[in-house]
Every structure is written in C-alpha cells, then in structure tokens.
Design a protein around this motif. Sequence first.
Motif, PDB file in Angstrom:
ATOM      1  N   GLN A  61       0.824  -1.206   0.000  1.00 41.70           N
ATOM      2  CA  GLN A  61       0.000   0.000   0.000  1.00 41.70           C
ATOM      3  C   GLN A  61       0.862   1.260   0.000  1.00 41.70           C
ATOM      4  N   LEU A  65       0.723   4.023  -2.895  1.00 39.50           N
ATOM      5  CA  LEU A  65       0.476   5.446  -2.643  1.00 39.50           C
ATOM      6  C   LEU A  65       1.606   6.314  -3.190  1.00 39.50           C
ATOM      7  N   MET A  68       1.173   6.477  -6.876  1.00 36.48           N
ATOM      8  CA  MET A  68       0.063   7.346  -7.251  1.00 36.48           C
ATOM      9  C   MET A  68       0.474   8.823  -7.240  1.00 36.48           C
ATOM     10  N   PHE A  74      -0.572   7.229 -11.710  1.00 35.14           N
ATOM     11  CA  PHE A  74      -1.702   7.165 -10.776  1.00 35.14           C
ATOM     12  C   PHE A  74      -2.512   5.888 -10.971  1.00 35.14           C
ATOM     13  N   ALA A  78      -3.113   3.040  -8.189  1.00 43.74           N
ATOM     14  CA  ALA A  78      -4.485   2.744  -7.756  1.00 43.74           C
ATOM     15  C   ALA A  78      -4.819   1.274  -7.977  1.00 43.74           C
ATOM     16  N   TRP A  81      -3.100  -0.657  -5.194  1.00 42.50           N
ATOM     17  CA  TRP A  81      -3.789  -0.397  -3.923  1.00 42.50           C
ATOM     18  C   TRP A  81      -5.110  -1.169  -3.868  1.00 42.50           C
ATOM     19  N   LEU A  82      -5.892  -1.109  -4.949  1.00 43.08           N
ATOM     20  CA  LEU A  82      -7.164  -1.829  -4.998  1.00 43.08           C
ATOM     21  C   LEU A  82      -6.939  -3.342  -5.005  1.00 43.08           C
TER      22      LEU A  82
END
Length: 165
Positions: A61, A65, A68, A74, A78, A81-82
């Motif tokens: 994570q 971040l 991103m 980005f 993302a 992260w997802l």
Amino acid sequence: MASYLILSPAGAPNRSEVSDRYRDGTRFIRDGFSWKAFLFPTLWMLYNRLWLHAVAAVLLQGFALELMRQPGFFAAGAAIWLGVHILAGLEGPDAVGQRLINLGWTIENLVAAHDLATAEEIHFSEIERESQRDIHPKNWDISPTHTNSSRPGPSFGLPGYDGGR
C-alpha cells in the motif's frame, strides 16, 4: 449459501468424548468475501494475527500510494492499492484458517449454511447424533450375502459393491 470451515484447538477432545453441546475454542470460518478485510486490510490482518501478511500489505500500500503521487503512474498505483484490498477480502478468511491449521488446529467439519447460527446448529447436532450412536452392534454378520466369483474385487481402481446400495 456459504460454507463454514470448522476448526478445533489442538488440545480439544475428540468428537466422541464431547458430552456438552458447545466446546470452548471451536472456530467457524466463513469461506467467502470478507468486507472487513476489504475495507481495512492491514488492521484486519493484525487483528487476526497474520503478521507477515500485514507487513506485506503495508509495504504494497505504501508503494502504491507513492506510485500514485508520481506523474503518469496514478492508475498503476491505484490498481496495486485496490488489488491489495481485493486480495485481502477474497483470501483473508482462508489465510486465517490456514494459520490455525499450521498451529495444530484440526479440521472438524465443513458445513454449508445460510448463516453462522445455522452452521453451528448443524455441526453440533451432528456431534450429538454421533455421540448417541451405538458403536458396538449386537448382531454383526460378516459373511457376504451376494458373492460374485467372476469379479472378486473392485475394477478400474474404484471401490466395488455387491450390486446394490
């Protein structure tokens, strides 16, 4: 309908030695998507003592971040992260069950039920039924009633039967 994996601790008595309906320490783990693990993966993993999984989630994570924040990356950040959140939601309950099995817990049963209360009722009623069953039959007949000498054993590696069920 969901399935529940039922685990008992390492020092728990066998099913036949259980006299009361509920035992301390029996865990019911729902096999399915966990919204708590999806929304808060790191905290959920720490709560369930999945230490290495939590460290990996924090690192991924953090990397996502940071990615991103970089121009043009980005979407990649993302997606990572997802992906961590989706993976935690899908595989988190299985990781908890596997951790308990590695700690010496035994798999007692796998029950399909609509909710936890129904799964508990099904599992503990099966235990009561097994404890009430007579394990020493009085008239035990070992001689087979139907014998077929042309096919003495199972075929194709499958267990055989004497023509009926």
